[in-house]
Design an enzyme around this catalytic site. Structure first.
Site: not given
Length: 339
Positions: A54, A210, A292
């Site tokens: 990453y 998703a 979030q």
């Protein structure tokens, strides 16, 4: 925050795991990344997932920085090895050389003496399973790794690893699998999940939203909202555009009244749905903003009744992907190690 055992192991993980694919070191600024980790800790998340590949190691470095000063025993850190981290012939795969060297590099970047979970990021058909499993076993015995897992392996590949481990007398068997798993993508349900349930292997489900599509923020006929993953820097827009399409976006909007009925946001409904599936130990979320994280954690402990689950299935209908062969076709490491 609820905690569950990772498979049949003794390791407890928070039911919501914080991950940093496509965010830390890539599309999210350093201060925002640190704020998201702080928000995760404040919300009760104790499990954090990353990988050596990453952001070319920057994601591990940022996570290590964010967790500095946190009592090491109070969190569970997971990382991965396999995908290319350099241009050399041994800078990839699951050979003994790469597994051990990558583990040491990950520990340096994370600033820790050990990781709680070390995962084979993909299957490597160019290296004997015995070589890989014995390298993992040595890292466990050296105290650098506590538990072992895989990511996006097929049922046949997991079965082979379990059989080889038994043949070699390896006691530290695989305890987790990290697949893509959400309302729309259920390819692990026919074979992978049943095998893992039988063998005591827990699912660390990634992309429960998703790529943000299941939050409902992407609307048919409208441009992606500013600040969303589809408009961010780095590789994120490429990945999210793969799943954006008018028919899909229209169908997802029909989930809004289902979420309202359950008293949840659409994001919370999606995460709670994933946590409701058999064999799932934790759902892995990413975030670019602290709020979030806070919203997604609201799915922890939520129980969905049969009526809500039925309405989800009826709403998404034929858009749900369950083809078991797509785990192998779409997730196996290609010979040239692309993707």
């Amino acid at each position: 925050m609820e905690h569950r055992h990772l498979g049949r192991s003794g390791l407890l993980v928070s039911v919501v795991t914080y991950g940093n694919w496509l965010t830390h070191g890539e599309s999210v600024a350093r201060e925002a990344a640190l704020s998201c980790v702080r928000a995760a800790l404040e919300a009760g998340i104790t499990t954090f997932d990353t990988a050596d590949v990453y952001a070319r190691g920057a994601a591990e470095e940022l996570l290590g920085e964010a967790l500095r000063g946190v009592r090491r025993e109070s969190v569970e850190i997971a990382t991965k090895v396999c995908l290319p981290v350099g241009d050399g012939p041994n800078d990839r795969g699951l050979s003994r050389k790469h597994v051990i060297e990558s583990c040491h590099a990950s520990l340096r970047r994370l600033g820790t003496d050990y990781v709680d979970l070390y995962q084979a990021h993909r299957y490597d058909d160019r290296t004997p399973l015995a070589e890989t499993l014995l390298a993992f076993e040595d890292l466990v015995r050296q105290g650098k790794v506590r538990y072992l897992g895989v990511s996006e392996w097929t049922a046949a590949q997991i079965r082979s690893a379990l059989d080889v481990a038994d043949q070699l007398g390896i006691r530290n068997r695989i305890v987790s699998n990290q697949p893509q798993y959400n309302m729309l993508w259920r390819v692990v349900e026919p074979e992978v999940v049943p095998l893992c349930v039988r063998e005591g292997i827990g699912q660390i489900a990634f992309q429960p939203l998703a790529q943000g599509v299941l939050t409902g923020k992407y609307r048919p006929g409208e441009a992606p909202p500013p600040g969303s993953r589809a408009t961010s820097a780095g590789r994120a827009p490429t990945f999210i555009r793969r799943v954006l399409g008018e028919p899909l976006l229209e169908r997802v909007q029909r989930l809004r009244p289902v979420a309202d009925q359950a008293g949840l946001s659409m994001a919370q409904l999606a995460v709670a749905w994933t946590l409701h599936r058999p064999g799932v130990s934790t759902a892995l979320i990413g975030a670019s903003r602290p709020e979030q994280v806070t919203e997604n954690v609201g799915a922890a402990g939520v129980r969905l009744d049969d009526e809500v689950l039925r309405r989800v299935d009826e709403t998404l209908g034929d858009l749900v992907e369950t083809d078991r062969t797509k785990t192998a076709r779409m997730m196996a490491v290609k010979p040239d190690w692309a993707g």
